[in-house]
Scaffold this active site. Structure first.
Site, mmCIF file in Angstrom:
data_model
loop_
_atom_site.group_PDB
_atom_site.id
_atom_site.type_symbol
_atom_site.label_atom_id
_atom_site.label_comp_id
_atom_site.label_asym_id
_atom_site.label_seq_id
_atom_site.Cartn_x
_atom_site.Cartn_y
_atom_site.Cartn_z
ATOM 1 N N SER A 56 0.851 -1.190 0.000
ATOM 2 C CA SER A 56 0.000 0.000 0.000
ATOM 3 C C SER A 56 0.887 1.240 0.000
ATOM 4 O O SER A 56 2.099 1.151 0.223
ATOM 5 C CB SER A 56 -0.894 0.003 1.245
ATOM 6 O OG SER A 56 -0.089 0.197 2.395
ATOM 7 N N ASP A 93 -1.054 -1.505 -4.031
ATOM 8 C CA ASP A 93 -2.427 -1.613 -3.526
ATOM 9 C C ASP A 93 -3.002 -0.201 -3.315
ATOM 10 O O ASP A 93 -2.366 0.644 -2.687
ATOM 11 C CB ASP A 93 -2.359 -2.374 -2.182
ATOM 12 C CG ASP A 93 -3.716 -2.809 -1.679
ATOM 13 O OD1 ASP A 93 -4.639 -2.959 -2.498
ATOM 14 O OD2 ASP A 93 -3.845 -3.035 -0.453
ATOM 15 N N HIS A 189 -12.946 -2.985 4.305
ATOM 16 C CA HIS A 189 -11.612 -3.163 4.869
ATOM 17 C C HIS A 189 -11.635 -3.254 6.402
ATOM 18 O O HIS A 189 -12.536 -2.722 7.035
ATOM 19 C CB HIS A 189 -10.697 -1.999 4.468
ATOM 20 C CG HIS A 189 -10.378 -1.988 3.008
ATOM 21 N ND1 HIS A 189 -10.922 -1.083 2.130
ATOM 22 C CD2 HIS A 189 -9.585 -2.800 2.267
ATOM 23 C CE1 HIS A 189 -10.473 -1.332 0.915
ATOM 24 N NE2 HIS A 189 -9.654 -2.370 0.965
ATOM 25 N N GLY A 226 -11.008 -6.349 0.835
ATOM 26 C CA GLY A 226 -11.688 -6.471 2.124
ATOM 27 C C GLY A 226 -12.128 -7.894 2.402
ATOM 28 O O GLY A 226 -13.216 -8.134 2.928
#
Ligand code: G3H
Ligand code: 13P
Ligand code: ZN
Length: 323
Positions: A56, A93, A189, A226
């Site tokens: 991320s 991500d 998430h 998620g």
């Protein structure tokens, strides 16, 4: 410019084609540090599973992007050293801008997500198309997103209005040229995915939306974000050793198996790993309060994480022996 092929990485195109035909999903596990990476590669080598290593924006900031590049190269060689050359994708991500995606592509990522899901439709199309045009010059694959994943704080109304609208997917895929599409069918998430009272079951995922999407773009790879299950036994372990996690809820493994057998080719799991690490570290500190060598608590955390990933690969995603 460092091209991902120089690092021994691959893009996601061929992996998704095989996953689509084989009725399984490729695991996309997030990592931020060495122990998480070791656990992912160890689990995937032992189960002979391909893998998407997911980073991320926050992880890039945390771990430093130069170090990450070298870790990714290390991951390829580490797998070989463990005895099997699994296919590895390095993926951004939730990329938030064209510039972030470009910078990742220039530093060795083989796949990027541009998440314009929160933008008005036309702006999402515009930024996604811009990323695709840049990425495809380097044979980097791109994931886009339509529909916003519901958050635990959302009003009921907002949760419903954020599902992917199937009537938009053909137009979005056609206009942008994306290689895969993340959709919103009721996952969210984190470890608090649904507002459930103790003893209540979370609402089922909207498989009707997924089926409608599949009809409109047959054979196109779909991504599920998620997708942590938030295992109750791990939450209980955290709480037993001093943690306070209440009313957590995740997506059942049964529903994930059903999704993996469909056009869903990539399943994102981060929170379950965070929970496993936390449970293992808490246990060490509770049982051995005088311990201060990080290897003595990060080691057990890594072991627990590896077992969790193996379980996901073998029993949930179905990607074992597909490498
Ligand atoms: O989808 C979000 C991932 O779990 C990454 O989370 O932004 O805190 O690294 P992060
Ligand atoms: P979880 O929070 O359910 O693990 O989802 C992770 C994710 O979607 C990363 O992009
Ligand atoms: Zn996500």
């Amino acid at each position: 410019m460092i091209h991902y092929k120089e690092l021994g990485l691959i893009n996601s195109r061929e992996l998704f084609r095989k996953a689509m035909n084989g009725g399984y999903a490729i695991p996309a596990f997030n990592f931020n540090n060495l122990e998480q990476l070791q656990a992912i590669i160890g689990a995937c080598v032992e189960t002979r599973s391909p893998v998407i290593l997911q980073i991320s924006k926050g992880a890039r900031k945390y771990a430093n992007q130069t170090l990450l590049q070298h870790l990714a190269k290390g991951a390829v060689e580490y797998a070989l050293e463990l005895g099997y050359a699994i296919p590895i994708v390095l993926h951004l991500d939730h990329g938030d801008t064209f510039e972030t995606c470009k910078s990742c592509i220039e530093t060795g990522f083989s796949s990027v997500m541009i998440d314009g899901s929160h933008l008005p439709y036309d702006e999402n199309v515009k930024v996604t198309k811009q990323v695709v045009e840049f990425a495809h010059q380097y044979d980097v694959t791109v994931e886009g997103e339509l529909g916003v994943l519901a958050g635990i704080e959302d009003e009921v109304q907002a949760e419903h209005s954020s599902y992917t609208q199937p009537e938009e997917v053909e137009d979005f895929v056609g206009k942008t040229g994306v290689d895969s599409l993340a959709i919103s069918i009721g996952t969210s998430h984190g470890a608090y995915k649904f507002k459930v009272k103790p003893g209540e079951q979370p609402p089922p995922l909207r498989f009707d939306i997924l089926e409608e999407v599949e009809k409109r773009i047959p054979g196109f790879p779909i991504v599920l974000h998620g997708a942590s299950s938030v295992p109750q036994e791990i939450v209980d372990e955290i709480n037993k050793y001093g943690g306070v996690l209440e009313n957590t809820a995740g997506v059942s493994e049964e529903q994930l198996r059903k999704a993996a057998a469909s056009a869903v080719c990539k399943i994102n799991i981060d929170s379950d790993g965070r929970l496993a690490v936390t449970a293992a570290v808490r246990k060490v500190f509770a049982e051995s309060p005088s311990e201060f060598d990080p290897r003595k608590y990060l080691g057990p955390a890594r072991d627990k994480l590896k077992e969790l990933y193996k379980h996901k690969i073998i029993n949930v995603l179905g990607s074992a022996n597909k490498a």
